[in-house]
Design an enzyme around this catalytic site. Structure first.
Site: not given
Ligand code: C5P
Length: 399
Positions: A206-209, A272
């Site tokens: 995943g990512n930090r969004s 994102a």
């Protein structure tokens, strides 16, 4: 202190308006509660009086020397009716004035927000549809009810949105300082959150969004009268008045966004989206090995697909988190990306240092919005709500 009138009509959701009152007073609003008689059957006047710090009456016959049936509406900066029942909507649509709330609605010249709550059958009845259309045509912001559990065991469309989200919408309308519903009659699609690309049933990349900017865009569009669909992989609560489609992966987001975009006037890709996903998603949990080799394949570029499929006059907006390097500045990279992607507007964020208040997890953002027409709009560090309004200003000017 902004002066808000909280009108409460006689539905069971009146109990949720107590929390809305609390949220508004806690965030520095001067709130006058005007219930109907039926609302007082659900929640008594002492509750409203204690939490608002003001006398409360449903009648035009109390404190007549203060002419409350005119004064309360005239002095308001915003009127919010939550819940608005089918009966209240009908009375407001026809200009009846047989109690304090309906009188107040006729004397108010400020923005008016109505949050209907009722059973699905009542909401869908042609009489209610016509009343809602009349109110909207007069500039009243009628918020779409949420879908979910109703009074009894049944569920469907007709729930009052959560008080926290209604409070946020009220603050957004007040911050804009205008009842101008410039997106009324428009259908917009917004994406939010970071996608999750599963390796197996347990693990994902995943990512930090956080989804905050996308949610702010959806909320701001509601405040301007749009019909809003939010395709989201974020865990944030659903904004009031928004149809939310939950997705997980980039592929799911692609399918949902493209399907919804077919009938949209504008699409804003604030999500994102992961560029790659594991080539294979295992059906069982991967066992631990000394090293891990995972092959990745490219995800579809949703923005590019939107541009390729876009209909006449549809506005497409992308976001780009960029850093400058030896070859070009953030804005030069942004210009090149705008040309490559072919969208109408690109909101370029400089990726902040760790702990910097802009971007991913924060409540604030700074950006430069680049237009395909060569325009540049610099937005200094502001709340994500305020940046959202700048984006919709630019979209509205192009619709
Ligand atoms: O190319 P880049 O990922 O920097 O572009 C960012 C923009 O493209 C964002 O608006 C994002 O939502 C969108 N995007 C997309 N599909 C992808 C990757 C990014 O629509 N697979």
């Amino acid at each position: 202190m902004p002066r808000v009138v909280l009108g409460v009509a006689g539905g069971i959701a009146a109990y949720k308006a107590v929390e809305l009152l609390r949220q508004l007073t806690e965030t520095g609003h001067d709130v006058t509660v005007v219930p109907t008689d039926a609302a007082l059957a659900f929640v008594g006047a002492p509750t409203w009086a204690a939490l608002s710090g003001k006398p409360v009456s449903a009648s035009t016959w109390d404190r007549v020397h203060e002419v409350p049936h005119v004064r309360i509406g005239q002095e308001a900066d915003l009127v919010v009716v939550a819940p608005a029942t089918a009966n209240l909507l009908a009375k407001a649509a026809h200009g009846l004035a047989d109690d304090l709330l309906t009188n107040t609605l006729l004397t108010a010249r400020c923005p008016v927000v109505m949050a209907p709550a009722m059973h699905t059958e009542m909401w869908e009845h042609p009489a209610t549809r016509a009343n809602v259309a009349t109110l909207r045509s007069r500039g009243v912001l009628v918020v779409e009810p949420a879908v979910g559990r109703l009074t009894g065991k049944d569920s469907g469309k007709g729930r009052l949105p959560e008080p926290e989200e209604l409070a946020h919408l009220v603050r957004q309308v007040l911050a804009r300082g205008s009842a101008d519903l410039d997106l009324a009659g428009r259908r917009v699609v917004v994406s939010s959150g970071g996608t999750r690309e599963h390796l197996d049933p347990v693990r994902y990349l995943g990512n930090r969004s956080s989804g905050r900017q996308g949610h702010a865009l959806a909320r701001a569009a509601v405040a301007r009268g749009a019909e809003v669909v939010l395709v989201s992989s974020s865990g944030l609560p659903d904004p009031a008045g928004v149809k939310v489609l939950k997705v997980t992966s980039a592929q799911e987001m692609h399918d949902a966004v493209l399907a919804e975009a077919r009938s949209a006037d504008a699409v804003v890709m604030a999500a994102a989206v992961a560029d790659y996903r594991p080539a294979e998603r295992l059906a069982v949990k991967r066992k631990k090995t000394d090293t891990l080799d995972v092959e990745f394949v490219q995800n579809p570029d949703i923005l590019a697909a939107l541009v390729a499929a876009r209909g006449q006059g549809q506005i497409v907006v992308g976001f780009a988190a960029e850093t400058g390097d030896d070859h070009a500045t953030v804005i030069e990279h942004g210009r090149a990306k705008l040309a490559r992607k072919g969208c109408d507007l690109l909101v370029v964020n400089e990726v902040g240092e760790s702990g910097h208040p802009t971007g991913f997890e924060g409540t604030h953002n700074a950006a430069t919005v680049l237009g395909a027409d060569g325009s540049t709009t610099d937005v200094p560090l502001v709340t994500k709500d305020a940046l959202a309004d700048v984006v919709w200003d630019l979209v509205a000017a192009r619709l």
